[in-house]
Design an enzyme around this catalytic site. Sequence first.
Site, PDB file in Angstrom:
ATOM      1  N   LYS A 155       1.505   4.348   7.143  1.00 43.56           N
ATOM      2  CA  LYS A 155       0.652   5.193   6.313  1.00 43.56           C
ATOM      3  C   LYS A 155       1.098   6.649   6.434  1.00 43.56           C
ATOM      4  O   LYS A 155       1.845   7.020   7.346  1.00 43.56           O
ATOM      5  CB  LYS A 155      -0.812   5.096   6.766  1.00 43.56           C
TER       6      LYS A 155
ATOM      7  N   SER B  85       0.804  -1.221   0.000  1.00 40.73           N
ATOM      8  CA  SER B  85       0.000   0.000   0.000  1.00 40.73           C
ATOM      9  C   SER B  85       0.837   1.271   0.000  1.00 40.73           C
ATOM     10  O   SER B  85       0.299   2.364  -0.172  1.00 40.73           O
ATOM     11  CB  SER B  85      -0.944   0.026   1.208  1.00 40.73           C
TER      12      SER B  85
END
Length: 213
Positions: free
Chosen positions: A169, A132
């Site tokens: 993230k 991701s």
Amino acid sequence: KESSMHGDLTARQKQFLDFVRTFVLDNGYPPSIREIQRSFGLKSTKGVKGHIDKLVEKGYLNRKDGSARALSLPGQRFSSERRTTDFQAPLIGRVAAGLPILAEENEEGRMPVPERFQGLDGLFWLEVHGDSMIDAGILNGDFVLVRPVPFVEEGTVAVVLIDNEATVKKFYHRGDTIRLVPANEQYKTMEFHGPACASIRVAGKVIALSRYF
């Protein structure tokens, strides 16, 4: 050793000392009081001066009056042990860059730390599993070097704990909303609102990565 050397510091004082060290390593000169204030999100310089006074009093920082950048680091605080290429940090658990997975707390080994980051307290490595964050240059199987910090600036790539799980993230926090944004358009942003934000904690800022081929 570092643990005994810093035994007389509070957790907050260690945060300030680590910030000054990192700033000097990154910029080649010390931060001003205003820069420290802004980085810690404080409303005034009064709180900064109190902690800096204690660090100077305890010998962890030097201060030259009359200068905007009056702070300096005593040379003896960077021991030869921490300046060698053999300096290592623990490899702790695994991080999911995608869907979070359980973050194991046990140390799984040790890995060398780049010289520019040697001398910082609390560094640790985490292994990335998932894709991701590929558009940020973080690939599946990479090892990220993490510097523990209580908060990060908007958009910083961080290791974030969601209850007992960890993920890498880009971190955004505005008002009562936290957003964890991937760097891969195939993944959706994770959003938390109001009381749900209490389950979110920044574990640290990603400052480097290591990749094996």
